[in-house]
Design a protein around this motif. Structure first.
Motif, PDB file in Angstrom:
ATOM      1  N   VAL A  48      35.849  26.141  35.040  1.00  0.00           N
ATOM      2  CA  VAL A  48      34.769  25.483  35.781  1.00  0.00           C
ATOM      3  C   VAL A  48      34.936  25.704  37.289  1.00  0.00           C
ATOM      4  O   VAL A  48      34.028  26.188  37.958  1.00  0.00           O
ATOM      5  CB  VAL A  48      34.725  23.974  35.479  1.00  0.00           C
ATOM      6  CG1 VAL A  48      33.668  23.290  36.345  1.00  0.00           C
ATOM      7  CG2 VAL A  48      34.456  23.726  33.998  1.00  0.00           C
ATOM      8  N   ALA A  49      36.106  25.341  37.817  1.00  0.00           N
ATOM      9  CA  ALA A  49      36.320  25.423  39.271  1.00  0.00           C
ATOM     10  C   ALA A  49      37.811  25.496  39.550  1.00  0.00           C
ATOM     11  O   ALA A  49      38.627  25.026  38.756  1.00  0.00           O
ATOM     12  CB  ALA A  49      35.705  24.220  39.976  1.00  0.00           C
ATOM     13  N   VAL A  50      38.140  26.074  40.700  1.00  0.00           N
ATOM     14  CA  VAL A  50      39.542  26.189  41.110  1.00  0.00           C
ATOM     15  C   VAL A  50      39.625  26.027  42.620  1.00  0.00           C
ATOM     16  O   VAL A  50      38.695  26.387  43.347  1.00  0.00           O
ATOM     17  CB  VAL A  50      40.139  27.531  40.635  1.00  0.00           C
ATOM     18  CG1 VAL A  50      39.440  28.715  41.298  1.00  0.00           C
ATOM     19  CG2 VAL A  50      41.646  27.589  40.903  1.00  0.00           C
ATOM     20  N   ILE A  51      40.753  25.485  43.083  1.00  0.00           N
ATOM     21  CA  ILE A  51      40.977  25.289  44.514  1.00  0.00           C
ATOM     22  C   ILE A  51      42.416  25.668  44.835  1.00  0.00           C
ATOM     23  O   ILE A  51      43.332  25.353  44.076  1.00  0.00           O
ATOM     24  CB  ILE A  51      40.656  23.832  44.910  1.00  0.00           C
ATOM     25  CG1 ILE A  51      40.669  23.650  46.428  1.00  0.00           C
ATOM     26  CG2 ILE A  51      41.595  22.849  44.229  1.00  0.00           C
ATOM     27  CD1 ILE A  51      40.037  22.329  46.875  1.00  0.00           C
ATOM     28  N   ASN A  52      42.598  26.344  45.961  1.00  0.00           N
ATOM     29  CA  ASN A  52      43.957  26.772  46.280  1.00  0.00           C
ATOM     30  C   ASN A  52      44.765  25.611  46.852  1.00  0.00           C
ATOM     31  O   ASN A  52      44.258  24.502  47.044  1.00  0.00           O
ATOM     32  CB  ASN A  52      43.926  27.970  47.226  1.00  0.00           C
ATOM     33  CG  ASN A  52      43.669  27.584  48.676  1.00  0.00           C
ATOM     34  OD1 ASN A  52      42.880  26.679  48.953  1.00  0.00           O
ATOM     35  ND2 ASN A  52      44.350  28.241  49.591  1.00  0.00           N
ATOM     36  N   TRP A  53      46.026  25.866  47.166  1.00  0.00           N
ATOM     37  CA  TRP A  53      46.935  24.779  47.537  1.00  0.00           C
ATOM     38  C   TRP A  53      46.463  24.021  48.777  1.00  0.00           C
ATOM     39  O   TRP A  53      46.662  22.806  48.870  1.00  0.00           O
ATOM     40  CB  TRP A  53      48.340  25.339  47.776  1.00  0.00           C
ATOM     41  CG  TRP A  53      48.429  26.244  48.973  1.00  0.00           C
ATOM     42  CD1 TRP A  53      48.196  27.586  49.019  1.00  0.00           C
ATOM     43  CD2 TRP A  53      48.727  25.855  50.315  1.00  0.00           C
ATOM     44  NE1 TRP A  53      48.339  28.050  50.290  1.00  0.00           N
ATOM     45  CE2 TRP A  53      48.667  27.016  51.115  1.00  0.00           C
ATOM     46  CE3 TRP A  53      49.067  24.636  50.925  1.00  0.00           C
ATOM     47  CZ2 TRP A  53      48.910  26.983  52.483  1.00  0.00           C
ATOM     48  CZ3 TRP A  53      49.318  24.616  52.283  1.00  0.00           C
ATOM     49  CH2 TRP A  53      49.240  25.777  53.052  1.00  0.00           C
ATOM     50  N   SER A  54      45.828  24.719  49.716  1.00  0.00           N
ATOM     51  CA  SER A  54      45.429  24.068  50.958  1.00  0.00           C
ATOM     52  C   SER A  54      44.032  23.480  50.909  1.00  0.00           C
ATOM     53  O   SER A  54      43.649  22.730  51.808  1.00  0.00           O
ATOM     54  CB  SER A  54      45.499  25.070  52.109  1.00  0.00           C
ATOM     55  OG  SER A  54      44.516  26.081  51.934  1.00  0.00           O
ATOM     56  N   GLY A  55      43.277  23.842  49.884  1.00  0.00           N
ATOM     57  CA  GLY A  55      41.906  23.366  49.797  1.00  0.00           C
ATOM     58  C   GLY A  55      40.896  24.242  50.500  1.00  0.00           C
ATOM     59  O   GLY A  55      39.707  23.929  50.507  1.00  0.00           O
ATOM     60  N   VAL A  56      41.353  25.343  51.055  1.00  0.00           N
ATOM     61  CA  VAL A  56      40.453  26.207  51.831  1.00  0.00           C
ATOM     62  C   VAL A  56      39.655  27.150  50.934  1.00  0.00           C
ATOM     63  O   VAL A  56      38.504  27.481  51.214  1.00  0.00           O
ATOM     64  CB  VAL A  56      41.272  27.019  52.858  1.00  0.00           C
ATOM     65  CG1 VAL A  56      40.417  28.073  53.535  1.00  0.00           C
ATOM     66  CG2 VAL A  56      41.877  26.074  53.893  1.00  0.00           C
ATOM     67  N   ASN A  59      36.563  28.480  43.974  1.00  0.00           N
ATOM     68  CA  ASN A  59      35.768  29.384  43.159  1.00  0.00           C
ATOM     69  C   ASN A  59      35.166  28.578  42.018  1.00  0.00           C
ATOM     70  O   ASN A  59      35.770  27.595  41.560  1.00  0.00           O
ATOM     71  CB  ASN A  59      36.629  30.530  42.620  1.00  0.00           C
ATOM     72  CG  ASN A  59      35.796  31.683  42.102  1.00  0.00           C
ATOM     73  OD1 ASN A  59      34.573  31.695  42.263  1.00  0.00           O
ATOM     74  ND2 ASN A  59      36.447  32.668  41.500  1.00  0.00           N
ATOM     75  N   TYR A  60      33.981  28.999  41.575  1.00  0.00           N
ATOM     76  CA  TYR A  60      33.264  28.254  40.543  1.00  0.00           C
ATOM     77  C   TYR A  60      32.671  29.212  39.523  1.00  0.00           C
ATOM     78  O   TYR A  60      32.303  30.352  39.843  1.00  0.00           O
ATOM     79  CB  TYR A  60      32.104  27.444  41.155  1.00  0.00           C
ATOM     80  CG  TYR A  60      32.511  26.434  42.186  1.00  0.00           C
ATOM     81  CD1 TYR A  60      32.612  26.789  43.532  1.00  0.00           C
ATOM     82  CD2 TYR A  60      32.778  25.118  41.828  1.00  0.00           C
ATOM     83  CE1 TYR A  60      32.979  25.861  44.487  1.00  0.00           C
ATOM     84  CE2 TYR A  60      33.145  24.176  42.771  1.00  0.00           C
ATOM     85  CZ  TYR A  60      33.248  24.558  44.098  1.00  0.00           C
ATOM     86  OH  TYR A  60      33.615  23.618  45.047  1.00  0.00           O
ATOM     87  N   VAL A  61      32.525  28.731  38.313  1.00  0.00           N
ATOM     88  CA  VAL A  61      31.746  29.470  37.332  1.00  0.00           C
ATOM     89  C   VAL A  61      30.283  29.426  37.787  1.00  0.00           C
ATOM     90  O   VAL A  61      29.832  28.439  38.383  1.00  0.00           O
ATOM     91  CB  VAL A  61      31.928  28.870  35.917  1.00  0.00           C
ATOM     92  CG1 VAL A  61      31.340  27.470  35.820  1.00  0.00           C
ATOM     93  CG2 VAL A  61      31.362  29.780  34.862  1.00  0.00           C
ATOM     94  N   ASP A  62      29.551  30.496  37.509  1.00  0.00           N
ATOM     95  CA  ASP A  62      28.180  30.596  38.021  1.00  0.00           C
ATOM     96  C   ASP A  62      27.305  29.413  37.600  1.00  0.00           C
ATOM     97  O   ASP A  62      26.440  28.972  38.369  1.00  0.00           O
ATOM     98  CB  ASP A  62      27.535  31.900  37.538  1.00  0.00           C
ATOM     99  CG  ASP A  62      28.066  33.110  38.289  1.00  0.00           C
ATOM    100  OD1 ASP A  62      27.817  34.245  37.823  1.00  0.00           O
ATOM    101  OD2 ASP A  62      28.731  32.931  39.332  1.00  0.00           O
ATOM    102  N   SER A  63      27.515  28.912  36.415  1.00  0.00           N
ATOM    103  CA  SER A  63      26.627  27.869  35.882  1.00  0.00           C
ATOM    104  C   SER A  63      26.724  26.540  36.627  1.00  0.00           C
ATOM    105  O   SER A  63      25.854  25.682  36.456  1.00  0.00           O
ATOM    106  CB  SER A  63      26.903  27.644  34.397  1.00  0.00           C
ATOM    107  OG  SER A  63      28.239  27.220  34.212  1.00  0.00           O
TER     108      SER A  63
END
Length: 122
Positions: A48-56, A59-63
């Motif tokens: 669904v979604a991902v965020i790196n360690w710093s929050g900067v 990325n998301y699935v298109d839907s």
């Protein structure tokens, strides 16, 4: 070792909003990439979604692009998934996960929560 506990799921009508939270144990939370995945009945688990360690970096699935927002508060060891304009097809068990690599593939995540149910009624 990281333990993850999701909360915030529930029943909502089409077009409504929910905010999921995932609280992590351990002092190394800020080292981890955090992801949200979901699994609907009879379907495979999907990213669904991902965020790196710093929050900067996110990325998301298109839907879900434009409807969902992933964020994190490293001081609170918590990652969030703000979901808006919900649709019946968003109905699923939502899982948060922690891993060291920034990835959308579930096999790269080492730790998983127990999941929280999100149901969107039409």
């Amino acid at each position: 070792q990281v333990q993850l506990v999701e909360s915030g799921g529930g029943l909502v009508q089409t077009g409504g909003s929910l905010r999921l939270s995932c609280a992590a144990s351990g002092r190394t939370f800020s080292s981890y990439t955090m992801g949200w995945f979901r699994q609907a009945p009879g379907r495979e688990r999907e990213f669904v979604a991902v965020i790196n360690w710093s929050g900067v970096i996110t990325n998301y699935v298109d839907s879900v692009k434009g409807r969902f927002t992933i964020s994190r508060d490293n001081a609170k060891n918590t990652v969030y998934l703000q979901m808006s304009s919900l649709k019946p097809e968003d109905t699923a068990v939502y899982y948060c996960a922690a891993g060291l690599a920034f990835s959308t593939r579930d096999e790269t995540f080492d730790y998983w929560g127990q999941g929280t149910q999100v149901t969107v009624s039409s």
